[in-house]
Scaffold this motif. Structure first.
Motif, PDB file in Angstrom:
ATOM      1  N   ALA A 144       1.623   2.035  -3.453  1.00 50.74           N
ATOM      2  CA  ALA A 144       0.400   2.522  -4.101  1.00 50.74           C
ATOM      3  C   ALA A 144       0.156   3.976  -3.715  1.00 50.74           C
ATOM      4  O   ALA A 144      -0.229   4.794  -4.550  1.00 50.74           O
ATOM      5  CB  ALA A 144      -0.785   1.650  -3.698  1.00 50.74           C
ATOM      6  N   ALA A 145       0.422   4.301  -2.447  1.00 47.01           N
ATOM      7  CA  ALA A 145       0.224   5.680  -1.978  1.00 47.01           C
ATOM      8  C   ALA A 145       1.169   6.632  -2.709  1.00 47.01           C
ATOM      9  O   ALA A 145       0.789   7.751  -3.043  1.00 47.01           O
ATOM     10  CB  ALA A 145       0.459   5.752  -0.469  1.00 47.01           C
ATOM     11  N   ASP A 163       0.817  -1.217   0.000  1.00 47.89           N
ATOM     12  CA  ASP A 163       0.000   0.000   0.000  1.00 47.89           C
ATOM     13  C   ASP A 163       0.845   1.258   0.000  1.00 47.89           C
ATOM     14  O   ASP A 163       0.459   2.274  -0.584  1.00 47.89           O
ATOM     15  CB  ASP A 163      -0.932   0.004   1.220  1.00 47.89           C
ATOM     16  CG  ASP A 163      -2.175  -0.828   0.971  1.00 47.89           C
ATOM     17  OD1 ASP A 163      -2.385  -1.226  -0.189  1.00 47.89           O
ATOM     18  OD2 ASP A 163      -2.920  -1.091   1.934  1.00 47.89           O
ATOM     19  N   ARG A 179       2.357   6.082  -5.727  1.00 44.70           N
ATOM     20  CA  ARG A 179       1.840   6.186  -7.097  1.00 44.70           C
ATOM     21  C   ARG A 179       0.703   7.195  -7.146  1.00 44.70           C
ATOM     22  O   ARG A 179       0.531   7.906  -8.139  1.00 44.70           O
ATOM     23  CB  ARG A 179       1.333   4.818  -7.568  1.00 44.70           C
ATOM     24  CG  ARG A 179       2.453   3.882  -8.010  1.00 44.70           C
ATOM     25  CD  ARG A 179       1.955   2.478  -8.196  1.00 44.70           C
ATOM     26  NE  ARG A 179       0.942   2.359  -9.221  1.00 44.70           N
ATOM     27  CZ  ARG A 179       0.058   1.370  -9.293  1.00 44.70           C
ATOM     28  NH1 ARG A 179       0.084   0.402  -8.390  1.00 44.70           N
ATOM     29  NH2 ARG A 179      -0.834   1.335 -10.242  1.00 44.70           N
TER      30      ARG A 179
END
Lengths: 299, 251
Positions: free
Chosen positions: A194-195, A191, A197
């Motif tokens: 992802a954060a 995650d 990104r």
């Protein structure tokens, strides 16, 4: 605020980026120093490095000064570890030889680790075709037996330290790439990546600033554990006459040229042998200690 | 519906190989609204959220529009200034080797925003984290504090739309209420639009004004929180979920 006191370093509420970073480093150092064997390994490594770098001061003789009337002498007050087959002082040659051997190893590490890290991280993060192509290239390099490739290089170029380094580097980076890729694969779908990104950061920035730093610890551990192998490979190449060339004092070459005296004048090949053994062992101990401290999976 | 809808999802389908995780879902969220996606694990609700955020790499079909603009699978940098996301697990969503300061600085750096000092200080204030925590690492914080940092990170680019993926389910019950209240306050202050994924109807009742109930990749019912509260759900799955929540709350 730039006082490196214990309280400043261990503060639970650091007041600046620098303090937080130094505090983290200091905690790692405390963890490492609580491991006796790792400290012992570290001290041996330091002693060896200092001894080689300070060879001009610690050596009692010129390492290439021949004294044919006094060849294969026993250890004595003038020649602490005796003399070799050409009457050269073994102690002095060992110190100067440390420069060649350790120097080779350091160059190998500085070339291998960044290449492996870059290939592994890019391959792992990009995935798909990029990953497949890069990993097949890695496989190709992995398929070469190290010593055989070294022999090929020597045949193509010339025997010497440079060829030996090149040969070791070309065959040593693939495991690092594999390791970095494996680490990256476990991180890339986390995650926190992802954060990043979601901030709109470019893939290059994500790999460089967020993925690679997490792969470094396991690579550092792997490097310290492999240093022993590099030393042995360098020594083996010297032993086969493919590494450092006489009269350059390299530990493996020293053993190779004096191996026929091992039964009668055992101290001559034994001294560089012990040096290789000590440094390899020291690096392994240090590596084990670093793994305990750095490897997040071991916690 | 008008084009002023903050979010408009039209016949969204997401496939993973042979498995269709989301089978044609449509809904709209008006600007300033708060929409809840409710369902059991595996019903496709988180998949919808990841597709909305642009995190879905496997590809989706259908239409997604933010503030009247249709978006493609990959988003440009400007998109992330208007849409941000908060993740479920605060233990996994903060980089383990970066300080709070660095985590909050990163979005500002990427977008070339200059007044980082002021923004970070204000960001921490807004989520109720003392400035003294600014240079701590995530492992030095509690779960609730971590989630506050994650919220601060999502808000630091001043988005208008916030996607929340089970923002409280990884937290302690007592901390859950704090985080929910924080989110409600922030939404009021900033006029944010929320899309919240959760399996907890109590969270929806607290945070949302409308909800969509998901079952096996299909949105079986959309209703207002008011209707839910009064038991005016029509679909049996919604009633089932409601009965479960009510049953849990009554001792």
């Amino acid at each position: 605020m730039k006082t490196f006191s214990r309280e400043w370093l261990l503060s639970e509420t650091p007041a600046s980026r620098a303090q937080a970073a130094w505090g983290r480093r200091y905690r790692l150092l405390l963890d490492l120093t609580s491991n006796g064997l790792a400290v012992a390994g570290f001290l041996i490594v330091v002693v060896c490095l200092v001894a080689s770098l300070g060879a001009p001061w610690f050596a009692t003789h010129d390492p290439s000064l021949q004294e044919l009337g006094n060849r294969l002498a026993r250890p004595s007050a003038t020649h602490w570890l005796g003399t070799d087959e050409l009457g050269r002082d073994v102690w002095s040659r060992m110190l100067w030889g440390g420069r060649v051997t350790l120097g080779m190893v350091i160059v190998v590490v500085m070339a291998v680790a960044p290449v492996g890290l870059a290939v592994g991280c890019i391959s792992g993060y990009a995935g798909g075709t990029v990953d497949r192509v890069m990993m097949r290239v890695t496989d190709v390099f992995l398929a070469f037996p190290r010593l055989v490739l070294a022999l090929a290089f020597v045949a193509a170029l010339k025997p010497g330290v440079e060829s030996a380094i090149l040969a070791i580097v070309l065959t040593a980076w693939p495991p690092y790439a594999r390791l970095a890729r494996a680490e990256t694969l476990t991180i890339r779908d986390a995650d926190f990546i992802a954060a990043v990104r979601l901030t709109g950061a470019s893939p290059a920035r994500i790999v460089l600033r967020h993925v690679a730093p997490l792969c470094v610890p396991s690579l550092v551990v792997r490097v310290t554990l492999d240093l022993g192998t590099f030393i042995l490979t360098a020594a083996a190449l010297g032993f086969l006459g493919m590494g450092a060339q006489p009269p350059s004092p390299e530990w493996g070459a020293m053993i190779a040229t004096t191996k026929r005296f091992i039964f009668d004048q055992w101290w001559v090949p034994t001294a560089p042998g012990i040096a290789i053994f000590m440094v390899s062992l020291a690096f392994n101990l240090l590596g084990d200690g670093l793994r305990d401290v750095l490897d997040p999976k071991q916690r | 519906m008008t084009t002023t809808d903050a979010i408009r999802v039209d016949d969204l389908k997401v496939r993973y190989g042979d498995f269709e995780a989301v089978k044609g879902v449509s809904f709209d969220v008006p600007a300033g609204g708060s929409f809840g996606l409710v369902g059991e694990s595996g019903s496709g609700k988180s998949t919808i959220l990841r597709a909305l955020a642009g995190l879905d790499r496997s590809g989706w079909t259908g239409g997604i529009a933010f503030e009247g603009r249709t978006v493609a699978r990959t988003r440009d940098r400007a998109f992330f200034r208007s849409v941000q996301m908060v993740f479920q697990d605060p233990y996994g969503s903060l980089h383990p080797r970066q300080t709070v300061d660095r985590i909050l600085c990163e979005p500002l750096d990427v977008h070339g925003i200059a007044d980082t000092e002021k923004r970070i200080a204000r960001g921490l204030d807004e989520v109720g984290i003392p400035q003294a925590f600014r240079f701590r690492y995530p492992h030095q914080l509690s779960g609730g504090q971590r989630q506050r940092i994650a919220i601060a990170r999502a808000l630091i680019l001043e988005p208008r739309i916030l996607l929340l993926d089970e923002p409280t389910s990884a937290l302690d019950v007592s901390v859950q209420a704090e985080i929910l209240n924080l989110l409600v306050d922030l939404r009021e202050e900033r006029g944010l639009t929320f899309v919240t994924v959760t399996h907890n109807l109590a969270v929806v009742a607290h945070l949302c004004d409308r909800l969509g109930v998901m079952q096996a990749g299909v949105m079986v019912e959309q209703l207002s929180v008011e209707d839910l509260r009064l038991g005016r759900a029509r679909h049996p799955h919604t009633r089932e979920l409601r009965a479960l929540t009510v049953g849990l709350e009554a001792p």
